[in-house]
Design a protein around this motif. Structure first.
Motif, PDB file in Angstrom:
ATOM      1  N   SER A 188     -18.860 -21.803  50.131  1.00 51.30           N
ATOM      2  CA  SER A 188     -19.025 -21.522  48.369  1.00 51.30           C
ATOM      3  C   SER A 188     -18.307 -22.482  47.651  1.00 51.30           C
ATOM      4  N   ASN A 189     -17.312 -23.573  48.238  1.00 50.85           N
ATOM      5  CA  ASN A 189     -16.902 -24.688  47.596  1.00 50.85           C
ATOM      6  C   ASN A 189     -17.668 -25.772  47.340  1.00 50.85           C
ATOM      7  N   PRO A 190     -17.499 -26.876  46.554  1.00 49.02           N
ATOM      8  CA  PRO A 190     -18.285 -27.940  46.289  1.00 49.02           C
ATOM      9  C   PRO A 190     -18.261 -28.648  47.834  1.00 49.02           C
TER      10      PRO A 190
ATOM     11  N   LYS B 131     -22.007 -30.703  31.908  1.00 45.54           N
ATOM     12  CA  LYS B 131     -21.142 -30.515  33.112  1.00 45.54           C
ATOM     13  C   LYS B 131     -21.102 -31.760  33.605  1.00 45.54           C
TER      14      LYS B 131
ATOM     15  N   SER C  21     -21.776 -26.414  51.026  1.00 42.10           N
ATOM     16  CA  SER C  21     -21.415 -25.009  51.507  1.00 42.10           C
ATOM     17  C   SER C  21     -22.557 -24.339  52.191  1.00 42.10           C
ATOM     18  N   SER C  22     -22.158 -23.739  53.327  1.00 40.18           N
ATOM     19  CA  SER C  22     -23.632 -23.142  54.169  1.00 40.18           C
ATOM     20  C   SER C  22     -23.068 -21.620  54.360  1.00 40.18           C
ATOM     21  N   HIS C  23     -21.792 -21.280  53.773  1.00 39.59           N
ATOM     22  CA  HIS C  23     -21.384 -19.771  53.790  1.00 39.59           C
ATOM     23  C   HIS C  23     -21.105 -18.912  52.657  1.00 39.59           C
ATOM     24  N   THR C  24     -21.029 -17.920  52.618  1.00 41.10           N
ATOM     25  CA  THR C  24     -20.709 -17.052  51.616  1.00 41.10           C
ATOM     26  C   THR C  24     -19.060 -17.158  51.404  1.00 41.10           C
TER      27      THR C  24
ATOM     28  N   ASP D 110     -14.789 -25.649  42.444  1.00 40.62           N
ATOM     29  CA  ASP D 110     -15.725 -25.811  41.446  1.00 40.62           C
ATOM     30  C   ASP D 110     -15.323 -25.814  39.946  1.00 40.62           C
TER      31      ASP D 110
ATOM     32  N   LYS E 155     -27.021 -20.981  45.248  1.00 36.31           N
ATOM     33  CA  LYS E 155     -27.205 -21.379  46.787  1.00 36.31           C
ATOM     34  C   LYS E 155     -25.789 -21.730  47.372  1.00 36.31           C
ATOM     35  N   MET E 156     -24.877 -22.379  46.397  1.00 41.59           N
ATOM     36  CA  MET E 156     -23.629 -22.933  46.871  1.00 41.59           C
ATOM     37  C   MET E 156     -22.826 -21.654  47.198  1.00 41.59           C
ATOM     38  N   ALA E 157     -23.055 -20.397  46.645  1.00 42.50           N
ATOM     39  CA  ALA E 157     -22.076 -19.209  46.959  1.00 42.50           C
ATOM     40  C   ALA E 157     -22.963 -18.689  48.096  1.00 42.50           C
ATOM     41  N   ASN E 158     -24.012 -19.131  48.453  1.00 47.02           N
ATOM     42  CA  ASN E 158     -24.934 -18.693  50.012  1.00 47.02           C
ATOM     43  C   ASN E 158     -25.494 -17.279  49.362  1.00 47.02           C
ATOM     44  N   PHE E 159     -25.831 -16.930  48.091  1.00 47.33           N
ATOM     45  CA  PHE E 159     -26.303 -15.506  47.669  1.00 47.33           C
ATOM     46  C   PHE E 159     -27.816 -15.592  48.017  1.00 47.33           C
ATOM     47  N   GLN E 160     -28.385 -16.782  48.560  1.00 50.94           N
ATOM     48  CA  GLN E 160     -29.803 -16.325  48.938  1.00 50.94           C
ATOM     49  C   GLN E 160     -29.887 -15.668  50.101  1.00 50.94           C
ATOM     50  N   THR E 161     -28.942 -15.340  50.866  1.00 50.92           N
ATOM     51  CA  THR E 161     -28.804 -14.499  51.919  1.00 50.92           C
ATOM     52  C   THR E 161     -28.739 -13.124  51.671  1.00 50.92           C
ATOM     53  N   MET E 162     -28.137 -12.819  50.428  1.00 50.01           N
ATOM     54  CA  MET E 162     -27.964 -11.235  49.910  1.00 50.01           C
ATOM     55  C   MET E 162     -28.858 -11.040  48.733  1.00 50.01           C
TER      56      MET E 162
ATOM     57  N   MET F 226     -26.326 -23.034  42.049  1.00 50.27           N
ATOM     58  CA  MET F 226     -24.946 -22.531  42.125  1.00 50.27           C
ATOM     59  C   MET F 226     -25.046 -21.383  42.966  1.00 50.27           C
TER      60      MET F 226
ATOM     61  N   LEU G   2     -16.324 -29.467  38.948  1.00 45.03           N
ATOM     62  CA  LEU G   2     -17.541 -29.632  38.700  1.00 45.03           C
ATOM     63  C   LEU G   2     -18.007 -28.836  37.324  1.00 45.03           C
TER      64      LEU G   2
END
Lengths: 99, 563
Positions: free
Chosen positions: B267-269, B331, B286-289, B319, A88-95, A86, B322
């Motif tokens: 950040s979306n599924p 879930k 997702s590959s972006h904040t 999300d 990582k989905m939010a890209n929090f590993q960059t912060m 979850m 999910l």
């Protein structure tokens, strides 16, 4: 669910258990409103976190801002696999430093 | 403190009165139940001492009546009984009395009881006033939420703008949804879709939706790519929203020929692309904040691009989907979602089936978040060249010959994306919408070729597969950023040719020439991944001609073309 905060010199260890969501807002606010010290190091033990939602992500962002924004180095530790996913989905590993 | 005494015996009244006055209470006397009720209304006492056996109206009925009159307000009533009357005591409590005093009276006991009950009354009053305040606040919040909902709906025109190929399932948890769906055609006939999921429900979503909708619709209709739009949305939401509120978003862009799809997922599924049978072809994680978190300098606008056959489905979800839990609090999760699209299950996928699967999973469980699921049908046969001719209610067109010229040097090309500018250019021609799209497509096609192949010297052969495609675009970015020399000139003119008005489109670059006429064939084949290409332009225009060097192209478009 609960939050536990242990301060040792400049290290602030936060452990969270249960569902990390809006119900933690008040407890988290206390951490955020505590006076900041230079060089404070935050680490969050998420070993007992079962789930988190977007308000939890928001709280983590607020903590990051308190710890210096882009210069902050906050450790988020012991996450379960699905919690890491979850974050990582939010890209929090960059912060955050997630493990 | 005011104490009301209801007692028919004059002797008892005066005994009670003197005890109470000694303790500094203000005493109001009444002689029977009916009198007590009237005095209660008249003098609003803090506490009542009530004898039970009285003429006209007894103490039980008076107690009941006064409690009814008091409503939510707490008025303590102490009944006066003798030790032997336990039945009477029980009955009086049933009628609403709060406590009792035994006869004969003991001054200290009376005082203590009154104090104890007045303390309870105080507590009750505080609770009551807090409750009223809360109710007021609640009402206020509800009415403000209605305002927010109204703004939100009108800003998004609640689905009215949605394209016919986009179907949605949205289930809001609160009275309005924190998820937003926006869809719009690009000027060349492609389309953009955005699914956003704001933190929290209600107000924060409405606040964010206003600038988000404005930016999405404005930039899409000006021809900006979803990368540009994501940058702008992020900048704006970063300013507008508080730090802990943001917008998880997925944006997709499908070109006018339905041959490529670009995806930006923050950040979306996973965004899912399936074939026409519903089998998974691609999933874009997702590959972006999320939008509104990182500073403009750190924002990553990179999109993933894929080729399409023009016969696919694309699924996007928030999300909340999910997060749906079943009766065992498990879930739904990403892997179950993705499994819906697997070949083995033999499921008919499709919006309704996915929703059915979700609900049969969730039976007896809980659904907490907003749920949005979007299905986009890609159909190259029915869907291309969307032109909103109804809006083409024409202003008077300039019926004369004219020439317009635009020149971009290296610095300008590095700094700005001139394609949207071209659209303004085309809009200035003042012809009806269908023509504009075709002229715009021709222009942007020529321009893209001049920039990418002429100045940046990129090999279009790179684009034959998906990895090559990615490589192509990263090379394009880096070469463009380092571009020091070169220029592109665009000439646009209107001429009368063969008794009909024509638009002549000319694009000249300072490059070495990327195509000679004998090589035109290779460019003709170049449709697979670029999705545009010269064949399309050739279909649109009366003629397309390259010069010998291959750095200048000229097309003639007839304004008599059937739309």
């Amino acid at each position: 669910m609960s939050i536990n905060v242990v301060r040792k010199d400049k290290e602030v260890n936060i452990s969270i258990s249960g569902r990390f969501d809006f119900s933690m807002n008040n407890e988290f606010r206390k951490i955020l409103s505590a006076p900041s010290e230079v060089g404070e190091q935050f680490s969050i033990d998420m070993g007992a976190v079962e789930d988190l939602d977007s308000s939890a992500l928001g709280m983590l962002l607020l903590l990051r801002e308190k710890a210096g924004g882009d210069t902050a180095n906050i450790k988020i530790q012991k996450c379960r696999e699905d919690i890491i996913e979850m974050l990582k989905m939010a890209n929090f590993q960059t912060m955050f430093d997630i493990s | 403190m005011k104490v009301l005494i209801a007692e028919d015996s004059a002797l008892s009244r005066s005994v009670l009165s003197s005890i109470l006055e000694k303790h500094d209470f203000t005493v109001i006397e009444s002689v029977d139940g009916k009198d007590a009720v009237e005095k209660y209304i008249e003098s609003d006492p803090d506490i009542i001492l009530m004898d039970l056996m009285m003429p006209i109206m007894n103490g039980y009925d008076a107690t009941k009546k006064i409690k009814e009159l008091a409503g939510e307000k707490f008025i303590p009533i102490i009944v006066l009984t003798s030790m032997t009357e336990t039945d009477a005591l029980v009955k009086s409590i049933e009628y609403g009395a709060d406590d009792y005093l035994n006869k004969p009276y003991n001054a200290d006991a009376i005082n203590a009881k009154i104090l104890a009950l007045s303390r309870i009354k105080e507590l009750h009053d505080t609770l009551n006033s807090n409750k009223q305040k809360l109710e007021q606040l609640n009402e206020q919040a509800a009415s403000e939420l209605l305002v927010a909902e109204h703004i939100y709906d009108s800003v998004l025109e609640k689905g009215e703008r949605n394209l016919p190929q986009v179907r949605q399932y949205m289930r809001p948890v609160t009275n309005f949804n924190g998820d937003i769906l926006m869809t719009a055609y690009t000027p060349s006939g492609g389309f953009n879709v955005m699914l956003g999921d704001f933190t929290g429900h209600g107000l924060s979503a409405a606040i964010g939706a206003i600038p988000a909708a404005e930016i999405f619709y404005r930039m899409t209709c000006k021809g900006f790519s979803i990368g540009d739009i994501a940058v702008e949305l992020n900048d704006k939401l970063k300013i507008v929203l508080p730090l802990n509120v943001f917008c998880a978003a997925s944006l997709i862009e499908v070109d006018q020929e339905r041959t490529t799809i670009s995806v930006w997922n923050g950040s979306n599924p996973d965004v899912v692309i399936t074939d026409n049978k519903g089998n998974l072809i691609n999933r874009i994680a997702s590959s972006h904040t999320a939008l509104g978190i990182v500073s403009p300098a750190k924002f990553d606008r990179k999109v993933d691009m894929f080729s399409l056959d023009g016969d696919e489905h694309v699924y996007m979800c928030s999300d909340g989907l999910l997060d749906v839990r079943n009766s065992e609090s498990i879930k739904f999760g990403m892997s179950r979602y993705i499994d819906l699209f697997s070949e083995d299950t033999g499921n008919d996928v499709g919006l309704n089936n996915i929703v059915d699967s979700l609900f049969s999973f969730a039976e007896g469980g809980e659904i907490n978040d907003d749920i949005s699921l979007i299905e986009i049908k890609i159909d190259k046969d029915i869907d291309t060249w969307h032109a909103d001719n109804s809006k083409g209610a024409e202003n008077k067109r300039l019926e004369s010959e004219w020439v317009l010229s635009l020149s971009f040097d290296a610095a300008a090309l590095r700094e700005v994306n001139p394609v949207p500018l071209l659209l303004n250019f085309v809009n200035g021609i003042n012809v009806i919408h269908g023509h504009k799209e075709r002229i715009y497509t021709t222009l942007s096609e020529f321009f893209t070729n001049s920039l990418e192949h002429g100045l940046l010297e990129l090999e279009s052969s790179l684009k034959i597969d998906a990895t090559g495609f990615q490589e192509y675009f990263s090379k394009k970015e880096s070469r463009l950023a380092n571009l020091q020399e070169g220029s592109i000139v665009i000439n646009l003119s209107q001429k009368m040719l063969d008794a009909g008005w024509h638009i002549i489109i000319e694009v000249i670059d300072s490059g070495k020439g990327f195509v000679h006429n004998d090589k035109l064939v290779s460019l003709d084949d170049n449709v697979g991944f670029s999705g545009r290409g010269i064949p399309l332009v050739k279909k649109i225009c009366e003629s397309v001609e390259y010069n010998n060097a291959g750095n200048a192209v000229k097309a003639i478009y007839s304004l008599n073309t059937q739309l």
